[in-house]
Design a protein around this motif. Structure first.
Motif, short mmCIF file in Angstrom:
data_model
loop_
_atom_site.label_atom_id
_atom_site.label_comp_id
_atom_site.label_asym_id
_atom_site.label_seq_id
_atom_site.Cartn_x
_atom_site.Cartn_y
_atom_site.Cartn_z
N UNK A 149 0.83 -1.19 0.00
CA UNK A 149 0.00 0.00 0.00
C UNK A 149 0.87 1.25 0.00
N UNK A 150 1.80 1.31 0.94
CA UNK A 150 2.68 2.48 1.00
C UNK A 150 3.57 2.57 -0.23
N UNK A 151 3.98 1.41 -0.74
CA UNK A 151 4.78 1.42 -1.97
C UNK A 151 3.99 2.00 -3.13
N UNK A 152 2.69 1.69 -3.19
CA UNK A 152 1.86 2.24 -4.26
C UNK A 152 1.72 3.75 -4.12
N UNK A 153 1.58 4.24 -2.89
CA UNK A 153 1.51 5.69 -2.69
C UNK A 153 2.81 6.36 -3.14
N UNK A 154 3.92 5.72 -2.81
CA UNK A 154 5.22 6.23 -3.22
C UNK A 154 5.33 6.23 -4.75
N UNK A 155 4.86 5.17 -5.37
CA UNK A 155 4.91 5.08 -6.83
C UNK A 155 4.08 6.18 -7.48
N UNK A 156 2.89 6.45 -6.95
CA UNK A 156 2.06 7.53 -7.49
C UNK A 156 2.78 8.86 -7.34
N UNK A 157 3.38 9.10 -6.18
CA UNK A 157 4.11 10.34 -5.94
C UNK A 157 5.24 10.50 -6.96
N UNK A 158 6.02 9.45 -7.15
CA UNK A 158 7.13 9.52 -8.10
C UNK A 158 6.63 9.70 -9.54
N UNK A 159 5.55 9.01 -9.89
CA UNK A 159 5.02 9.09 -11.25
C UNK A 159 4.48 10.48 -11.56
N UNK A 160 3.73 11.06 -10.62
CA UNK A 160 3.23 12.43 -10.83
C UNK A 160 4.41 13.39 -10.94
N UNK A 161 5.45 13.16 -10.16
CA UNK A 161 6.65 13.99 -10.26
C UNK A 161 7.30 13.89 -11.63
N UNK A 162 7.36 12.68 -12.17
CA UNK A 162 7.94 12.49 -13.50
C UNK A 162 7.09 13.17 -14.57
N UNK A 163 5.78 13.06 -14.45
CA UNK A 163 4.88 13.72 -15.40
C UNK A 163 5.10 15.22 -15.34
N UNK A 202 -4.00 20.89 -17.59
CA UNK A 202 -4.88 20.51 -16.49
C UNK A 202 -4.53 19.07 -16.15
N UNK A 203 -4.28 18.81 -14.89
CA UNK A 203 -3.94 17.47 -14.44
C UNK A 203 -4.97 17.02 -13.41
N UNK A 204 -5.56 15.86 -13.64
CA UNK A 204 -6.57 15.31 -12.73
C UNK A 204 -6.00 14.04 -12.11
N UNK A 205 -5.99 13.99 -10.78
CA UNK A 205 -5.52 12.81 -10.07
C UNK A 205 -6.64 12.33 -9.15
N UNK A 206 -6.98 11.07 -9.27
CA UNK A 206 -8.01 10.48 -8.40
C UNK A 206 -7.61 9.04 -8.12
N UNK A 207 -8.47 8.31 -7.48
CA UNK A 207 -8.17 6.93 -7.10
C UNK A 207 -9.42 6.07 -7.24
N UNK A 208 -9.25 4.80 -6.99
CA UNK A 208 -10.41 3.90 -7.09
C UNK A 208 -11.04 3.60 -5.74
N UNK A 209 -10.47 4.15 -4.67
CA UNK A 209 -11.06 3.97 -3.34
C UNK A 209 -10.49 5.02 -2.39
N UNK A 210 -11.13 5.15 -1.26
CA UNK A 210 -10.68 6.09 -0.24
C UNK A 210 -9.50 5.54 0.55
#
Length: 126
Positions: A1-15, A29-37
């Motif tokens: 779970x935490x690894x996925x959050x880290x991956x999202x953070x790194x990926x958005x940074x790369x974008x 315009x950049x939209x970031x959302x998820x599939x669950x809370x």
């Protein structure tokens, strides 16, 4: 779970870095959302969770899904704490692409104007 959050953070940074290097960040315009809370029960017990994350997890699960919209142009911080009906995501994207929504305030007004109708439509479908 935490690894996925880290991956999202790194990926958005790369974008972001790629858009900036091409001179496109300010017009994007950049939209970031998820599939669950937020679901801390999935990871809070695992080794590696920091004291800060454990304290956040103690607050419990969130039933809302995050939605972050970075508007084109200069930074326009605006925090909207009301739930966003996911049924509006497609229409919101079309309105953004079509120029109907031009800034953060316009986005907040667009959502507010449609919020009650969207919840009625989604309840009607059930």
């Amino acid at each position: 779970y935490l690894d996925n959050l880290d991956l999202v953070d790194r990926t958005v940074g790369e974008v972001r870095r790629e858009l900036e290097s091409r001179g496109l960040w300010e017009s994007t315009v950049l939209i970031v959302t998820a599939d669950h809370g937020y679901r801390p029960a999935e990871w809070a017990h695992m080794p590696g969770a920091s004291p800060e994350l454990r304290a956040l997890a103690a607050k419990g699960e969130s039933t809302t899904v995050p939605l972050i919209v970075k508007m084109a142009g200069p930074a326009q911080p605006l925090l909207e704490n009301n739930p966003f009906p996911a049924t509006l995501l497609k229409d919101m994207t079309i309105a953004l692409l079509g120029g109907e929504i031009r800034d953060a305030r316009g986005l907040a007004e667009w959502i507010a104007a449609r919020r009650s109708g969207a919840s009625l439509r989604s309840e009607h479908r059930k």
